[in-house]
Motif scaffolding. Sequence first.
Motif, mmCIF file in Angstrom:
data_model
loop_
_atom_site.group_PDB
_atom_site.id
_atom_site.type_symbol
_atom_site.label_atom_id
_atom_site.label_comp_id
_atom_site.label_asym_id
_atom_site.label_seq_id
_atom_site.Cartn_x
_atom_site.Cartn_y
_atom_site.Cartn_z
ATOM 1 N N HIS A 1 -27.199 16.255 50.631
ATOM 2 C CA HIS A 1 -26.877 16.673 52.043
ATOM 3 C C HIS A 1 -27.448 17.900 52.262
ATOM 4 O O HIS A 1 -27.975 18.013 53.525
ATOM 5 N N GLY A 2 -27.327 18.977 51.301
ATOM 6 C CA GLY A 2 -27.875 20.061 51.293
ATOM 7 C C GLY A 2 -29.339 20.126 51.929
ATOM 8 O O GLY A 2 -30.166 20.910 52.816
ATOM 9 N N GLU A 3 -30.092 19.178 51.131
ATOM 10 C CA GLU A 3 -31.533 19.191 51.409
ATOM 11 C C GLU A 3 -31.879 18.682 52.851
ATOM 12 O O GLU A 3 -32.723 18.919 53.525
ATOM 13 N N ARG A 4 -31.145 17.448 53.001
ATOM 14 C CA ARG A 4 -31.399 16.993 54.405
ATOM 15 C C ARG A 4 -31.014 17.762 55.607
ATOM 16 O O ARG A 4 -31.515 17.736 56.640
ATOM 17 N N LEU A 5 -29.878 18.558 55.468
ATOM 18 C CA LEU A 5 -29.366 19.313 56.540
ATOM 19 C C LEU A 5 -30.571 20.542 56.660
ATOM 20 O O LEU A 5 -30.928 20.757 57.943
ATOM 21 N N GLU A 6 -31.066 20.898 55.522
ATOM 22 C CA GLU A 6 -32.497 21.786 55.694
ATOM 23 C C GLU A 6 -33.436 21.361 56.357
ATOM 24 O O GLU A 6 -34.025 21.900 57.402
ATOM 25 N N GLN A 7 -33.689 19.956 56.262
ATOM 26 C CA GLN A 7 -34.793 19.248 57.090
ATOM 27 C C GLN A 7 -34.479 19.244 58.408
ATOM 28 O O GLN A 7 -35.543 19.334 59.488
ATOM 29 N N THR A 8 -33.138 18.768 58.881
ATOM 30 C CA THR A 8 -32.879 18.694 60.015
ATOM 31 C C THR A 8 -32.764 19.793 60.896
ATOM 32 O O THR A 8 -33.324 20.116 61.976
ATOM 33 N N LEU A 9 -32.665 21.053 60.344
ATOM 34 C CA LEU A 9 -32.657 22.343 60.993
ATOM 35 C C LEU A 9 -34.192 22.768 61.370
ATOM 36 O O LEU A 9 -34.377 23.523 62.197
ATOM 37 N N GLN A 10 -34.960 22.251 60.504
ATOM 38 C CA GLN A 10 -36.343 22.643 60.566
ATOM 39 C C GLN A 10 -37.317 21.423 61.369
ATOM 40 O O GLN A 10 -38.425 21.703 61.822
ATOM 41 N N ALA A 11 -36.863 20.474 61.739
ATOM 42 C CA ALA A 11 -37.337 19.600 62.649
ATOM 43 C C ALA A 11 -37.450 19.973 63.920
ATOM 44 O O ALA A 11 -36.809 20.696 64.621
ATOM 45 N N ARG A 12 -38.764 19.559 64.470
ATOM 46 C CA ARG A 12 -38.984 19.973 65.767
ATOM 47 C C ARG A 12 -39.319 18.846 66.890
ATOM 48 O O ARG A 12 -39.242 18.973 67.940
ATOM 49 N N THR A 13 -39.654 17.749 66.306
ATOM 50 C CA THR A 13 -39.623 16.584 67.062
ATOM 51 C C THR A 13 -38.644 15.255 66.582
ATOM 52 O O THR A 13 -38.141 15.410 65.458
ATOM 53 N N LEU A 14 -38.810 14.370 67.435
ATOM 54 C CA LEU A 14 -37.652 13.465 67.300
ATOM 55 C C LEU A 14 -38.527 12.455 66.054
ATOM 56 O O LEU A 14 -37.746 11.866 65.211
ATOM 57 N N GLY A 15 -39.746 12.427 66.020
ATOM 58 C CA GLY A 15 -40.126 11.854 64.815
ATOM 59 C C GLY A 15 -39.808 12.328 63.336
ATOM 60 O O GLY A 15 -39.657 11.683 62.287
ATOM 61 N N GLU A 16 -39.773 13.701 63.336
ATOM 62 C CA GLU A 16 -39.387 14.245 62.051
ATOM 63 C C GLU A 16 -38.045 14.175 61.764
ATOM 64 O O GLU A 16 -37.366 14.238 60.745
ATOM 65 N N LEU A 17 -37.161 13.824 62.864
ATOM 66 C CA LEU A 17 -35.670 13.653 62.606
ATOM 67 C C LEU A 17 -35.316 12.308 62.222
ATOM 68 O O LEU A 17 -34.484 11.979 61.405
ATOM 69 N N GLU A 18 -36.079 11.355 62.633
ATOM 70 C CA GLU A 18 -35.728 10.054 62.483
ATOM 71 C C GLU A 18 -35.628 9.328 61.052
ATOM 72 O O GLU A 18 -34.732 8.903 60.396
ATOM 73 N N PRO A 19 -36.615 9.993 59.955
ATOM 74 C CA PRO A 19 -36.431 9.459 58.596
ATOM 75 C C PRO A 19 -35.276 10.068 57.751
ATOM 76 O O PRO A 19 -34.949 9.780 57.008
ATOM 77 N N ILE A 20 -34.665 11.280 58.355
ATOM 78 C CA ILE A 20 -33.637 11.736 57.585
ATOM 79 C C ILE A 20 -32.557 10.981 57.550
ATOM 80 O O ILE A 20 -31.692 10.991 56.798
ATOM 81 N N THR A 21 -32.121 10.169 58.470
ATOM 82 C CA THR A 21 -31.044 9.297 58.523
ATOM 83 C C THR A 21 -31.313 7.664 58.485
ATOM 84 O O THR A 21 -30.533 6.631 58.705
ATOM 85 N N GLN A 22 -32.555 7.580 57.999
ATOM 86 C CA GLN A 22 -33.057 6.060 58.240
ATOM 87 C C GLN A 22 -32.327 5.100 57.406
ATOM 88 O O GLN A 22 -32.132 4.076 57.473
ATOM 89 N N ASP A 23 -32.001 5.675 55.997
ATOM 90 C CA ASP A 23 -31.359 4.955 55.297
ATOM 91 C C ASP A 23 -29.692 5.054 55.123
ATOM 92 O O ASP A 23 -29.075 4.417 54.519
ATOM 93 N N LEU A 24 -29.218 5.693 56.357
ATOM 94 C CA LEU A 24 -27.635 5.752 56.522
ATOM 95 C C LEU A 24 -27.340 5.074 57.633
ATOM 96 O O LEU A 24 -26.195 5.159 58.100
#
Length: 210
Positions: A42-65
């Motif tokens: 959760h902590g790792e993916r939350l960090e990726q979310t906060l750093q994401a700048r585009t929708l394409g960068e956000l999409e893989p974060i929850t792809q398996d959820l």
Amino acid sequence: MDNLPDRPNPHAHLRASDSDRDKVVEVLRDALMTGRLTQDEHGERLEQTLQARTLGELEPITQDLALPGQAFRPAAAAQPSTGVVPIEEPANPEDSFDTVVGIFGGGERKGRWRVKRRTNALCVFGGYDLDMRDAIFEGREVTVYAFAVFGGVDITVPEGVEVRTQGVGIFGGFAGRGSKEPDPTAPVVVLKGLALFGGVSAQTAKPKKH
């Protein structure tokens, strides 16, 4: 037909808004509460979310959820907040914005006030206290941009709230300390900004006794 490759997202190049990131944060929080993610994941993916700048960068974060093409509808967001720390989503998230200023003086927010999704705190030769112990949060993640120049910004958060510090101290201090064991139903406070010959700090305090 079932073996056809997934079509690329035509909107992947678009810039992600705060609202887009908030939706991903809610999905991650729901996954943590239901045991689909560990604390570290959760902590790792939350960090990726906060750093994401585009929708394409956000999409893989929850792809398996979430199921492909399914809108973000986390269980925790579909119900009113039942946690110890009250959360009330605003009708228009884009208007959830606040600014506090302390210049050659001081100020404070305490009691039953509303913590906006984004708060700018500017202190120059002055100080400001943000006491969130009895506050209502307008998002499961709120961000405080604190800028202290020969001044200070002090933040007190309720027990169970996670604090994530991403600021810089130059000839000053910039630090945040949330709960050692964050409550998955409680908000996350993200602390950003700059302390120049000043100090910015966030700490956890137990709820007041009435």
